[in-house]
Design a protein around this motif. Structure first.
Motif, PDB file in Angstrom:
ATOM      1  N   TYR A   1       5.249   2.760  -4.985  1.00 19.59           N
ATOM      2  CA  TYR A   1       4.153   3.967  -6.215  1.00 19.59           C
ATOM      3  C   TYR A   1       5.374   3.697  -7.273  1.00 19.59           C
ATOM      4  O   TYR A   1       5.811   3.297  -7.112  1.00 19.59           O
ATOM      5  CB  TYR A   1       4.772   5.077  -5.909  1.00 19.59           C
ATOM      6  CG  TYR A   1       3.610   5.609  -4.126  1.00 19.59           C
ATOM      7  CD1 TYR A   1       2.990   6.631  -4.347  1.00 19.59           C
ATOM      8  CD2 TYR A   1       4.476   5.485  -2.662  1.00 19.59           C
ATOM      9  CE1 TYR A   1       2.044   7.206  -3.214  1.00 19.59           C
ATOM     10  CE2 TYR A   1       3.781   5.932  -1.314  1.00 19.59           C
ATOM     11  CZ  TYR A   1       3.044   6.819  -2.018  1.00 19.59           C
ATOM     12  OH  TYR A   1       1.753   7.351  -1.053  1.00 19.59           O
TER      13      TYR A   1
ATOM     14  N   LYS B   1       0.001   5.014  -6.639  1.00 17.15           N
ATOM     15  CA  LYS B   1       0.209   4.084  -6.016  1.00 17.15           C
ATOM     16  C   LYS B   1      -0.001   3.031  -6.914  1.00 17.15           C
ATOM     17  O   LYS B   1      -0.746   3.220  -8.017  1.00 17.15           O
ATOM     18  CB  LYS B   1      -1.007   4.410  -4.899  1.00 17.15           C
ATOM     19  CG  LYS B   1      -0.929   4.796  -3.401  1.00 17.15           C
ATOM     20  CD  LYS B   1      -1.210   4.531  -2.776  1.00 17.15           C
ATOM     21  CE  LYS B   1      -1.113   5.056  -1.153  1.00 17.15           C
ATOM     22  NZ  LYS B   1      -1.662   4.976  -0.151  1.00 17.15           N
TER      23      LYS B   1
ATOM     24  N   SER C   1       0.681  -1.345   0.519  1.00 17.03           N
ATOM     25  CA  SER C   1      -0.120  -0.103  -0.285  1.00 17.03           C
ATOM     26  C   SER C   1       0.870   1.367  -0.178  1.00 17.03           C
ATOM     27  O   SER C   1       0.481   2.569  -0.004  1.00 17.03           O
ATOM     28  CB  SER C   1      -0.793  -0.014   1.261  1.00 17.03           C
ATOM     29  OG  SER C   1      -0.482   0.114   2.591  1.00 17.03           O
ATOM     30  N   GLU C   2       2.262   1.132   0.637  1.00 17.58           N
ATOM     31  CA  GLU C   2       2.993   2.654  -0.024  1.00 17.58           C
ATOM     32  C   GLU C   2       3.916   2.221  -0.705  1.00 17.58           C
ATOM     33  O   GLU C   2       5.168   2.831  -0.573  1.00 17.58           O
ATOM     34  CB  GLU C   2       3.636   2.503   1.862  1.00 17.58           C
ATOM     35  CG  GLU C   2       2.574   2.441   2.783  1.00 17.58           C
ATOM     36  CD  GLU C   2       2.346   3.944   2.977  1.00 17.58           C
ATOM     37  OE1 GLU C   2       2.468   5.229   1.828  1.00 17.58           O
ATOM     38  OE2 GLU C   2       0.657   4.298   2.992  1.00 17.58           O
TER      39      GLU C   2
END
Length: 130
Positions: free
Chosen positions: A86, A91, A83-84
Motif C-alpha cells: 500500500y 493498494k 498485492s498486499e
C-alpha cells in the motif's frame, strides 16, 4: 511480524504479510526460481560454502525470474507479490506507481520476500532482520 513500513526511493509503503494459503501458493511459484539461486550459491568452485553478497543474490534471483518466465507470467507473479503493498491507505496501482520508476519494483519485491519468506534467506545463510 505481520506488517511493516518501508521507504523505497523516497516513497513510503506499507506491506502486509500474506495469509497462509496465499503465502504458500506464491512460495510454490517462487521455489523453482529460487532453487536456481540456491544452487548457484550453495558451493564455491572448490566445494566450500561461498561468502554471500546480498546484491549478488538479488541479481541472480531477478535473472532467474526474467530468463525462466514468459513476460506475462513474470508480470502476473510480480503483481501477485505486490498485492498486499500500500501507499497511504490505497493498494498501489502498478502502472501509475512504476512509470519511470522500475527500480522500485525490485526493491519492494525484496521487502515483500523478506517479510513473508525469511526462511528463503536463512537457507542461503543470510540474516534478514526487519
Amino acid at each position: 511480524m505481520n506488517e511493516k513500513s518501508v521507504n523505497v526511493r523516497g516513497n513510503d509503503y506499507y506491506i502486509k504479510a500474506f495469509q497462509g494459503k496465499k503465502a504458500f501458493l506464491i512460495k510454490v511459484k517462487l521455489m523453482p526460481l529460487i532453487s536456481k539461486v540456491l544452487a548457484a550459491f550453495s558451493k564455491g568452485d572448490d566445494d566450500t560454502p561461498q561468502e554471500l553478497n546480498l546484491v549478488e543474490v538479488i541479481a541472480k534471483a531477478a535473472e532467474s525470474i526474467f530468463t525462466t518466465l514468459e513476460p506475462e507470467k513474470a508480470l502476473s507473479l510480480v503483481e501477485e507479490m505486490l498485492s498486499e503493498t500500500y501507499k497511504g491507505n490505497m493498494k498501489i496501482n502498478f502502472d501509475c506507481e512504476f512509470s519511470a520508476n522500475q527500480a522500485a519494483i525490485y526493491e519492494l519485491l525484496f521487502e515483500v520476500i523478506k517479510l513473508n519468506y525469511p526462511d528463503l534467506f536463512q537457507m542461503l545463510g543470510i540474516d534478514v532482520k526487519n
